[in-house]
Design an enzyme around this catalytic site. Sequence first.
Site, PDB file in Angstrom:
ATOM      1  N   CYS A  23       0.795  -1.172   0.148  1.00  0.00           N
ATOM      2  CA  CYS A  23       0.029   0.081   0.150  1.00  0.00           C
ATOM      3  C   CYS A  23       0.792   1.176  -0.056  1.00  0.00           C
ATOM      4  O   CYS A  23       1.860   1.261   0.505  1.00  0.00           O
ATOM      5  CB  CYS A  23      -0.843  -0.135   1.330  1.00  0.00           C
ATOM      6  SG  CYS A  23      -1.874  -1.512   1.418  1.00  0.00           S
ATOM      7  N   ARG A  59       4.385   0.079  -6.574  1.00  0.00           N
ATOM      8  CA  ARG A  59       4.095  -0.685  -5.100  1.00  0.00           C
ATOM      9  C   ARG A  59       3.256  -1.982  -5.256  1.00  0.00           C
ATOM     10  O   ARG A  59       2.919  -2.932  -4.503  1.00  0.00           O
ATOM     11  CB  ARG A  59       3.903   0.086  -3.940  1.00  0.00           C
ATOM     12  CG  ARG A  59       5.168   1.122  -3.795  1.00  0.00           C
ATOM     13  CD  ARG A  59       4.728   2.023  -2.564  1.00  0.00           C
ATOM     14  NE  ARG A  59       4.679   1.595  -1.253  1.00  0.00           N
ATOM     15  CZ  ARG A  59       5.430   1.498  -0.414  1.00  0.00           C
ATOM     16  NH1 ARG A  59       6.477   1.696  -0.663  1.00  0.00           N
ATOM     17  NH2 ARG A  59       5.033   0.842   0.769  1.00  0.00           N
ATOM     18  N   TRP A 111      -3.701  -2.449  -1.241  1.00  0.00           N
ATOM     19  CA  TRP A 111      -3.337  -3.922  -1.703  1.00  0.00           C
ATOM     20  C   TRP A 111      -4.231  -4.565  -0.626  1.00  0.00           C
ATOM     21  O   TRP A 111      -3.895  -4.806   0.726  1.00  0.00           O
ATOM     22  CB  TRP A 111      -2.045  -4.383  -1.704  1.00  0.00           C
ATOM     23  CG  TRP A 111      -1.724  -5.446  -2.512  1.00  0.00           C
ATOM     24  CD1 TRP A 111      -2.192  -5.596  -3.769  1.00  0.00           C
ATOM     25  CD2 TRP A 111      -1.113  -6.707  -2.143  1.00  0.00           C
ATOM     26  NE1 TRP A 111      -1.742  -7.039  -4.081  1.00  0.00           N
ATOM     27  CE2 TRP A 111      -1.027  -7.603  -3.373  1.00  0.00           C
ATOM     28  CE3 TRP A 111      -0.162  -6.956  -0.901  1.00  0.00           C
ATOM     29  CZ2 TRP A 111      -0.354  -8.867  -3.251  1.00  0.00           C
ATOM     30  CZ3 TRP A 111       0.173  -8.239  -0.880  1.00  0.00           C
ATOM     31  CH2 TRP A 111       0.261  -9.108  -2.058  1.00  0.00           C
ATOM     32  N   ASN A 143      -1.141   1.429   6.290  1.00  0.00           N
ATOM     33  CA  ASN A 143      -0.414   0.680   5.872  1.00  0.00           C
ATOM     34  C   ASN A 143      -0.133  -0.400   7.039  1.00  0.00           C
ATOM     35  O   ASN A 143       0.229  -0.036   8.197  1.00  0.00           O
ATOM     36  CB  ASN A 143       0.681   1.047   5.142  1.00  0.00           C
ATOM     37  CG  ASN A 143       0.782   1.759   3.792  1.00  0.00           C
ATOM     38  OD1 ASN A 143      -0.315   1.714   3.383  1.00  0.00           O
ATOM     39  ND2 ASN A 143       1.812   2.321   3.408  1.00  0.00           N
ATOM     40  N   GLY A 144      -0.024  -1.607   6.713  1.00  0.00           N
ATOM     41  CA  GLY A 144       0.475  -2.498   7.711  1.00  0.00           C
ATOM     42  C   GLY A 144      -0.935  -3.578   8.086  1.00  0.00           C
ATOM     43  O   GLY A 144      -2.018  -3.536   7.352  1.00  0.00           O
ATOM     44  N   GLU A 202      18.094 -23.410  -5.935  1.00  0.00           N
ATOM     45  CA  GLU A 202      17.749 -21.912  -6.167  1.00  0.00           C
ATOM     46  C   GLU A 202      18.869 -21.106  -6.189  1.00  0.00           C
ATOM     47  O   GLU A 202      18.833 -20.186  -7.228  1.00  0.00           O
ATOM     48  CB  GLU A 202      16.940 -21.643  -5.125  1.00  0.00           C
ATOM     49  CG  GLU A 202      16.509 -20.141  -5.006  1.00  0.00           C
ATOM     50  CD  GLU A 202      15.500 -19.518  -5.793  1.00  0.00           C
ATOM     51  OE1 GLU A 202      15.286 -18.473  -6.177  1.00  0.00           O
ATOM     52  OE2 GLU A 202      15.008 -20.541  -6.795  1.00  0.00           O
ATOM     53  N   LYS A 248      19.557 -18.749  -9.523  1.00  0.00           N
ATOM     54  CA  LYS A 248      19.765 -17.334  -9.568  1.00  0.00           C
ATOM     55  C   LYS A 248      21.098 -16.781 -10.361  1.00  0.00           C
ATOM     56  O   LYS A 248      21.170 -15.892 -11.127  1.00  0.00           O
ATOM     57  CB  LYS A 248      20.095 -16.731  -8.108  1.00  0.00           C
ATOM     58  CG  LYS A 248      18.590 -16.746  -7.621  1.00  0.00           C
ATOM     59  CD  LYS A 248      17.919 -15.558  -7.820  1.00  0.00           C
ATOM     60  CE  LYS A 248      16.385 -15.902  -7.877  1.00  0.00           C
ATOM     61  NZ  LYS A 248      15.521 -16.842  -8.364  1.00  0.00           N
ATOM     62  N   GLU A 258      20.339 -17.056 -14.192  1.00  0.00           N
ATOM     63  CA  GLU A 258      19.633 -16.374 -14.528  1.00  0.00           C
ATOM     64  C   GLU A 258      20.098 -15.005 -14.735  1.00  0.00           C
ATOM     65  O   GLU A 258      19.934 -14.293 -15.989  1.00  0.00           O
ATOM     66  CB  GLU A 258      18.335 -15.910 -13.523  1.00  0.00           C
ATOM     67  CG  GLU A 258      17.264 -17.208 -13.521  1.00  0.00           C
ATOM     68  CD  GLU A 258      16.168 -16.749 -12.574  1.00  0.00           C
ATOM     69  OE1 GLU A 258      14.810 -17.246 -12.856  1.00  0.00           O
ATOM     70  OE2 GLU A 258      16.470 -16.567 -11.623  1.00  0.00           O
ATOM     71  N   HIS A 303      28.025 -39.586  -7.766  1.00  0.00           N
ATOM     72  CA  HIS A 303      27.393 -40.232  -8.938  1.00  0.00           C
ATOM     73  C   HIS A 303      27.346 -39.385 -10.343  1.00  0.00           C
ATOM     74  O   HIS A 303      26.582 -39.504 -11.092  1.00  0.00           O
ATOM     75  CB  HIS A 303      25.950 -40.350  -8.431  1.00  0.00           C
ATOM     76  CG  HIS A 303      25.925 -41.297  -7.386  1.00  0.00           C
ATOM     77  ND1 HIS A 303      25.885 -42.939  -7.395  1.00  0.00           N
ATOM     78  CD2 HIS A 303      25.783 -41.326  -6.032  1.00  0.00           C
ATOM     79  CE1 HIS A 303      25.862 -43.365  -6.184  1.00  0.00           C
ATOM     80  NE2 HIS A 303      25.876 -42.193  -5.270  1.00  0.00           N
ATOM     81  N   LYS A 337       8.893 -11.874 -16.568  1.00  0.00           N
ATOM     82  CA  LYS A 337       8.669 -12.244 -14.986  1.00  0.00           C
ATOM     83  C   LYS A 337       7.475 -12.956 -14.890  1.00  0.00           C
ATOM     84  O   LYS A 337       7.467 -13.662 -13.934  1.00  0.00           O
ATOM     85  CB  LYS A 337       8.124 -10.465 -14.551  1.00  0.00           C
ATOM     86  CG  LYS A 337       7.953 -10.719 -12.949  1.00  0.00           C
ATOM     87  CD  LYS A 337       9.058 -11.051 -12.242  1.00  0.00           C
ATOM     88  CE  LYS A 337       8.853 -11.005 -10.849  1.00  0.00           C
ATOM     89  NZ  LYS A 337       9.900 -11.453 -10.069  1.00  0.00           N
TER      90      LYS A 337
END
Length: 609
Positions: free
Chosen positions: A2, A27, A74, A98-99, A482, A486, A489, A505, A604
């Site tokens: 928000c 945002r 949001w 916000n929050g 991961e 990264k 990418e 192996h 994205k």
Amino acid sequence: MCGIVGYIGSQQASQIIIDGLRRLEYRGYDSAGICTFDGGAVQIHRAEGKLINLENILRETPATGTRGIGHTRWATHGRPSEINAHPHRAGNIVVVHNGIIENYLKLKARLQSAGHTFSSETDTEIIAHLVEEHFRACNDFEAAVRLALAEVEGAYAVAILCSDEPDTLIAAKLGSPLVVGQGVGEYFVASDIPAMLSHTREMIFLEDGEMVVFTEQEMRFTDLSGVSLAKQSKTITWSPLMAEKGGYKHFMLKEIYEQPRAIADTIAGRLQSEEGDIYLEDLGLDDPQLQKLEKIFIIACGTSWHAGLVAKFYLEKLARIPVEIDIASEFRYRDPIVDDSCLTILISQSGETADTLAGLREAKGKGSKTLCVCNVVDSSISRESDGVIYTHAGPEIGVASTKAFTTQLVALYQLALKLGRVRGKLSAEQCREQVEALLTLPRKLEEALELDEHIKAISRDFMNARDFLYLGRGNQYPIALEGALKLKEISYIHAEGYPAGEMKHGPIALIDENLPVVVLVPRNATYDKVVSNMEEVRARGGKVIAVVSGEEIDLIDKVDALIRVPEISDDLMPILTSVPMQLLAYHIAVFKGTDVDQPRNLAKSVTVE
């Protein structure tokens, strides 16, 4: 998430506020609203959807006045709608927030019993009613705000107006960002710098537990008990693009640093520490349905698939239910054995991933219950699933996922705890212990981020390598995958992730003095075995970058580089070890001069199969 913008001065407030909200659109939000005061008259305009919808309303019914507050929301509590959009009003009090207010249900019940009537589904409206209640008792706006905030548990950044004191604007924060802008005869407040940068470059950053009171003549800073504070302004020299990035060189780095806040937001309102339970409001499945589940399928792509691999450890350990995990593009082509005794979990940052959406429809067609873990409200996957657990990462601009990944892990961990409690596999006390560890996670992540300069130096040493190998065991194996993803990418360096025990192996044939090997070796049940695998790398001349936990000293002489993350429970350790994986990839890519935020050939959100 928000956005907040507030203004008090001599100019018309509405356009300043709308311009500020537009600069916060990056945002993410699903509704917007504004309140202005004109001679004491309260004018509130709100609209669901994008800011243009609010602007269209304002063209028909202009908002006048030289002070006001605005907000882009949001959805967290309550669906996206005009009635749930901010600002919220109770009597003479108007609030944007916000929050997340964690104890809002208890406060709402008390206020309703005292005669208060609520018009929205939000937790934010609680604040307006609390301030109004205290204002009626003490007839002091500033005191009423302090008393109200003293009752609130959770995170907030608030801007508040009172029609009985129209020359005053009050703002305060705890856990959510809030910045003050100082102009000539005017003041601004916002949740981020870009909202004010075209009007002033003199900024004052509020800390947790601080409050500011604005009039046209002055601004005063206090703590929440009323003690005066002396605050110094800073001159911001950012360009507009830098301002969107919060001063960071790349969106990816900004998003890496946003992880403590994003995880705090994903936790907020869901942990019931005293009861030893988890509250997931949009789960879509009641306790009897959860108790009858015989199997779970997880479907995801890319980074989200790695989150699913970690979730398998969580769900099988804490809920004692068998889990199968599929790459989404493979799921429906193997004719999976799925029926109404199963739960299929879809993981997608965007909620629009075509292969995952196809897997969702395949599972539903076979009678499975469905649940998605998603970062985007009202996305296709979240709409079509029976239930949803939203991550509250906020918009992620960098193509290489960072905060979306770690918030997925937190959401899936919460689900495992919920299932463990409902299915009788975790006692209230056991769940409380897990919850207490989870509450420490944002702070531990902040400590992990302090390793940035150290990891940058390591990255410089290894930036010219042509290949990398990443090793881990147990719940660290998905983090090895991961970490390798990264690096591939954003730096275009070939990298592979492997279970450490699988190295003999095949991959061991690749090891020589030119191959850096990143080994995830936190102190856990597999520690000794991973150390043995690391020794095998060293014996063949490989360069070892070890990620350890706590004050590990046994390995100092056995590695080429050592990265120490803080200690935390083994279940949550994958979230912490993700941070050095992200930073290592980021800094190597920056040294190599690649396009970090928009790497070649990648998008994205993959919306085609």
